[in-house]
Design an enzyme around this catalytic site. Structure first.
Site, PDB file in Angstrom:
ATOM      1  N   GLU A  90       0.778  -1.227   0.000  1.00  0.00           N
ATOM      2  CA  GLU A  90       0.000   0.000   0.000  1.00  0.00           C
ATOM      3  C   GLU A  90       0.818   1.291   0.000  1.00  0.00           C
ATOM      4  O   GLU A  90       0.391   2.289  -0.547  1.00  0.00           O
ATOM      5  CB  GLU A  90      -0.943   0.016   1.217  1.00  0.00           C
ATOM      6  CG  GLU A  90      -2.014  -1.069   1.205  1.00  0.00           C
ATOM      7  CD  GLU A  90      -3.008  -0.875   0.069  1.00  0.00           C
ATOM      8  OE1 GLU A  90      -3.460   0.264  -0.152  1.00  0.00           O
ATOM      9  OE2 GLU A  90      -3.319  -1.872  -0.620  1.00  0.00           O
ATOM     10  N   SER A 468     -46.681 -33.581  40.272  1.00  0.00           N
ATOM     11  CA  SER A 468     -46.234 -33.802  41.656  1.00  0.00           C
ATOM     12  C   SER A 468     -44.957 -33.051  41.989  1.00  0.00           C
ATOM     13  O   SER A 468     -44.585 -32.963  43.166  1.00  0.00           O
ATOM     14  CB  SER A 468     -46.033 -35.298  41.900  1.00  0.00           C
ATOM     15  OG  SER A 468     -47.252 -35.988  41.759  1.00  0.00           O
TER      16      SER A 468
END
Length: 797
Positions: A90, A468
């Site tokens: 770059e 239960s």
């Protein structure tokens, strides 16, 4: 000669005039644009869009939420060869220029004038930082001049390393990855600090065109770009000839790596995300927040495995449903056809779709989507009796040929050495939730067989009748109202005629048998329905509902009838676990909580979820904004709970939960639960600092099948989880509170024993409720070990 001198003089003046004009234009542009340029100082405090990450309490990544995958990294930790790869690609003169590269800019200007667009770069890394952080992507003269002037300004105020760090953390590198650390994870599944030279060059080639040079989508173009960058690195003196040779020989190994959590807990992640969304607002997915939850990774893995194994075991118990599908007859099995055919069947709960390729009398061969061959032995499919319905199966298979055919698409459980077991995705579902009963912290939660199959979190959202499993709360209310574990209740048939019901209600025990007068302790550990109903009728429905509301249950959801005693009120597993936490901690109502803390990008704690602690002053922590803990309110008598705890331990020792004795712990306590026609199966229980509730059932309520009680369908899941949760923890002996006495009673009458026999046993009582001895004179006397007033044991019909 004079002509050439004149020409040179003209050219010189023209050049000077042009330079002056250019300078004047540039100065004018600077004076015009400079006031509009953003403040570079803002870059020092820039907030990069970083996803939300959720971790377990032991720091294992659970999930990541956010459109942009980014992990900011400091320039000091970036290896030199990675930095050099980006400079070569770059901006090779980055350390020499002052923010702009005149040669590159001239080339870009010529292209813009001649073609109307900029074809190639002229931007330095500093100019890219200016563009990426402050400017739009539009290719215009104004934006380009802004970029130039801003780059000059950045170079004046920031150091080169600071500029590089901003650049490497911001750039888009394809596949939703922003910054080099995210890209390293996406393409290579590793940190940027682990990248090889070839891998670094491959990533450095992406900023120019992330799609065109994507090594996953366009490996050929990416390879050309990578090798060009490696050549630039060699020519710039960054790498040696040998390093260059070695790097260009490296193959393209990039492949997509999604966010890989350390801990598979998607239900927990979604719970945390929902909680945080209301706290953090619109910045939730971009603010770089990190959240730690109360979940323990070891326990979460155990919970997930226990529920998965339990549901698979249930599914096998009820027979084989047949293949998930079939491939078209005559289709050649290539990677492409396998991918197309098996791609329709997701991996679920560790089960993998496969195509049966050959079946013999002893085994079957299969191929998975990745062309991996597997052998399925007959031992791994003996379970596959053909299902007729939930209660009936066809003939026992004798060979694999009775079960499978070539071309069948089935699910398999891969094993070692290319062997696998035949499997099927369960139609049944389940949930497990585990809490610390002393502060309500969620230790583990699984809301279904697989989150990919269904995101419906049954642990939090599925309201089902607990049956239960709810009885302990009725018994606790009775103990608090003055009854005892020795109180006799008649276990006998009863019929209720209710105008609100179409027919008379004739409740029964699951066994269909009746025991007559039964002590409450025995009635609970044997789960006698008729005793629970008579007990509730004795206490009164409205009075009991008020007590249940005090325990933390929603009174509005209870029906105003005796079915409450049998757990007819639908509840979520989390609500049930919360109730059992109150029993386990000695009577304090704690609210479940999940988020331990949230930190911002700087590591500052910005929020903690408020919670409660089961404690009695002065042992409670002081109110602290940094750790918002409040004392939990006491909602039940600790002596009544001490007695109830011993009754629930008997459920394990000699009642419906005795299978759990295999865990070898005397401190286990809990209760089974099954609703009519075995539609819902439950087990909830606790030991030490862990309380856990498990539910099993179908999303659309239907029978689980004959004999699929809580002890068979849910308890094994609870046991598998608790085996891990309680590993290496000492037995917890609950301290006996003051005011509890233990006396020998006659098991048949519930009254103090006057002589030793096989029918006598010790029972706990609150000292003010010790039953009296009936004397020959017809009066009651206190047992010899206590002189307190008492309430005699009752026989209720």
């Amino acid at each position: 000669m004079l002509y050439f001198v004149s020409l040179l003089r003209f050219l010189g003046w023209s050049l000077l005039a042009g330079t002056s004009a250019a300078f004047m234009i540039a100065s004018a542009l600077y004076l015009y644009l400079s006031p509009r340029l953003p403040d570079v100082e803002a870059l020092r405090d820039v907030r990069l869009q970083t996803p939300l990450r959720i971790y377990s309490r032991d720091n294992q990544l659970i999930a990541e939420y956010g459109e942009k995958r980014r992990t900011p990294i400091s320039i000091e930790t970036v290896p030199d060869h990675v930095v050099q790869a980006f400079l070569a690609a770059e901006d090779a003169r980055f350390y020499d220029h002052f923010g702009i590269d005149p040669i590159g800019l001239t080339r870009a200007a010529v292209q813009l004038v001649s073609t109307g667009s900029i074809q190639s770069g002229g931007s330095t890394i500093t100019m890219q930082v200016a563009k990426n952080y402050f400017l739009s992507q539009a290719r215009t003269f104004t934006r380009k001049f802004n970029e130039i002037f801003l780059a000059l300004k950045i170079e004046q105020e920031l150091s080169k390393p600071e500029i590089l760090e901003l650049y490497l953390n911001k750039i888009y590198l394809g596949n939703r990855s922003y910054g080099i650390e995210a890209a390293a994870n996406v393409y290579y599944g590793k940190s940027v600090t682990e990248l090889s030279l070839a891998e670094a060059a491959m990533i450095a080639g992406l900023p120019k065109a992330p799609s065109r040079y994507n090594p996953i989508v366009n490996p050929e173009r990416a390879l050309i770009r990578r090798d060009w960058i490696l050549g630039r690195m060699k020519s710039l003196g960054y790498i040696s000839e040998a390093e260059w040779q070695n790097a260009i020989r490296s193959p393209v190994t990039a492949k997509y790596h999604g966010t890989r959590p350390d801990l598979a807990a998607p239900y927990i992640a979604e719970m945390a995300r929902q909680k945080l969304r209301s706290k953090l607002g619109s910045d939730l997915y971009t603010g770089g927040f990190k959240a730690w939850v109360t979940v323990d990774a070891r326990l979460q893995r155990a919970a997930r495995k226990a529920l998965r194994d339990g549901l698979l075991t249930y599914s096998r118990r009820h027979g084989y449903l047949g293949p998930a599908g079939r491939i078209p007859d005559g289709m050649a099995l290539t990677r492409e056809t396998l991918d197309a055919q098996l791609g329709q069947y997701p991996k679920l709960g560790g089960l993998v779709p496969a195509v049966i390729t050959r079946v013999s009398e002893s085994a079957a061969q299969a191929l998975t989507r990745d062309m991996q061959p597997w052998t399925l032995t007959f031992d791994g499919m003996k379970w596959a009796w053909p299902r007729i319905d939930i209660n009936n199966q066809g003939p026992e298979p004798r060979t694999p040929q009775d079960i499978l055919k070539a071309g069948d698409i089935v699910y398999i459980e891969p094993d070692e050495e290319a062997r696998a077991r035949l499997a099927q995705v369960p139609q049944v579902q389940g949930a497990l939730v585990s809490l610390n009963p002393f502060d309500g912290a969620i230790l583990a939660t699984v809301g279904g067989f697989d989150f990919a199959q269904s995101k419906y979190n049954r642990a939090l959202q599925a309201r089902r009748q607990p049956g239960s499993n709810f009885k302990p709360f009725i018994y606790l209310a009775a103990l608090e109202k003055g009854m005892t574990a020795a109180t006799l209740i008649n276990d006998a048939p009863i019929v209720f005629n209710d105008a609100q019901l179409e027919t008379a209600w004739r409740p029964e025990n699951s066994s269909g048998r009746f025991l007559g007068p039964t002590r409450l302790r025995k009635a609970l550990y044997q789960s006698r329905n008729l005793v629970s109903i008579r007990l509730l009728r004795k206490m009164g429905i409205e009075s009991t509902i008020e007590t249940l509301e005090h325990y933390g249950f929603d009174a509005q959801r209870f029906p105003r009838d005796l079915s409450i005693a049998l757990g007819s009120t639908a509840m979520t597993p989390l609500e049930v676990a919360e109730g059992y936490a109150m029993i386990a901690n000695g009577g304090y109502r704690v609210t479940p909580w999940l988020v331990d803390r949230v930190e911002d990008m700087e590591g500052n704690v910005i929020w903690r979820e408020p919670h409660q602690l089961a404690c009695t002053p002065p042992d409670c922590p002081s109110d602290n904004a940094a750790d918002p803990v409040q004392p939990a309110p006491r909602v039940a008598d600790e002596r009544a709970l001490y007695i109830l705890n011993s009754m629930l331990q008997d459920v394990i020792r000699k009642g419906t939960g005795r299978r759990a004795r295999a865990l070898g712990r005397p401190d286990l306590a809990g209760k089974t639960g099954t609703t009519n026609d075995q539609v819902d199966a439950w087990f909830s229980g606790y030991a030490d600092h862990v309380v856990t509730s498990v539910w099993v059932g179908f999303d659309e309520p239907q029978s689980l099948g004959r004999r699929e009680y809580g002890a068979k369908a849910a308890l094994p899941i609870w046991m598998d989880y608790m085996r891990t949760a309680l590993k290496d923890t000492p037995v917890y002996n609950r301290p006996q509170p003051p005011g509890i006495v233990s006396i020998r009673i006659d098991a048949r009458t519930g009254k103090p024993a006057t002589a030793l026999s096989e029918e006598t046993l010790f029972e706990y009582f609150r000292e003010e409720h010790v039953p009296r001895i009936s004397t020959a004179a017809g009066t009651d006397a206190a047992p010899s070990d206590t002189s307190e007033d008492s309430v005699p044991a009752e026989l209720l019909f």
